[in-house]
Design a protein around this motif. Sequence first.
Motif, PDB file in Angstrom:
ATOM      1  N   ALA A 145      53.950  84.332  71.202  1.00  0.00           N
ATOM      2  CA  ALA A 145      54.982  84.862  72.095  1.00  0.00           C
ATOM      3  C   ALA A 145      55.524  83.784  73.025  1.00  0.00           C
ATOM      4  O   ALA A 145      56.713  83.770  73.348  1.00  0.00           O
ATOM      5  N   LEU A 146      54.644  82.855  73.431  1.00  0.00           N
ATOM      6  CA  LEU A 146      55.067  81.770  74.326  1.00  0.00           C
ATOM      7  C   LEU A 146      55.541  80.539  73.561  1.00  0.00           C
ATOM      8  O   LEU A 146      55.833  79.514  74.162  1.00  0.00           O
ATOM      9  N   ARG A 147      55.554  80.642  72.238  1.00  0.00           N
ATOM     10  CA  ARG A 147      56.046  79.579  71.372  1.00  0.00           C
ATOM     11  C   ARG A 147      55.245  78.281  71.521  1.00  0.00           C
ATOM     12  O   ARG A 147      55.795  77.194  71.556  1.00  0.00           O
ATOM     13  N   PRO A 170      56.346  76.257  66.414  1.00  0.00           N
ATOM     14  CA  PRO A 170      57.492  77.172  66.496  1.00  0.00           C
ATOM     15  C   PRO A 170      58.813  76.411  66.472  1.00  0.00           C
ATOM     16  O   PRO A 170      58.914  75.302  67.005  1.00  0.00           O
ATOM     17  N   GLU A 171      59.795  77.019  65.860  1.00  0.00           N
ATOM     18  CA  GLU A 171      61.129  76.407  65.846  1.00  0.00           C
ATOM     19  C   GLU A 171      61.722  76.470  67.242  1.00  0.00           C
ATOM     20  O   GLU A 171      61.489  77.419  67.981  1.00  0.00           O
ATOM     21  N   THR A 172      62.467  75.459  67.594  1.00  0.00           N
ATOM     22  CA  THR A 172      63.098  75.444  68.931  1.00  0.00           C
ATOM     23  C   THR A 172      64.460  76.048  68.915  1.00  0.00           C
ATOM     24  O   THR A 172      65.081  76.267  67.952  1.00  0.00           O
TER      25      THR A 172
END
Length: 121
Positions: free
Chosen positions: A81-83, A119-121
């Motif tokens: 959730a916080l990447r 995670p993708e930005t």
Amino acid sequence: MVAAYQQVFGAKPAVALVCTGVTTPADGERAGQTLLKQSQPVDAVLTNGDDIAVGLLRAYRAAKVSAPFLIGQEHQPLGEALRLPTIDHHFETVGARAFQLAVSGEVAQIPVDSQLVVPET
């Protein structure tokens, strides 16, 4: 983790930079407070769980200081959730294979690859 650090950098990390016994988000927050007291800022932290990384993040936010690059482990929902980047050890697969070995009576080592999840930005 210390052995991997030594392999990459040719020396063990400074004792003040290694926080042990960190198993909960509250422990992670205390570790973050310890790292914040260092004379030089920390660039990155590899934690033993995404929830630990979240605890570190809380400490840095409370101090109103930019957090270092954080990498968690276990690919937990909170980290997702916080990447946060995380290392997924595929514990469901590990558990299933361990159970299979236990009931079969076979003695073996079965490797399970880990995966870095960014995670993708």
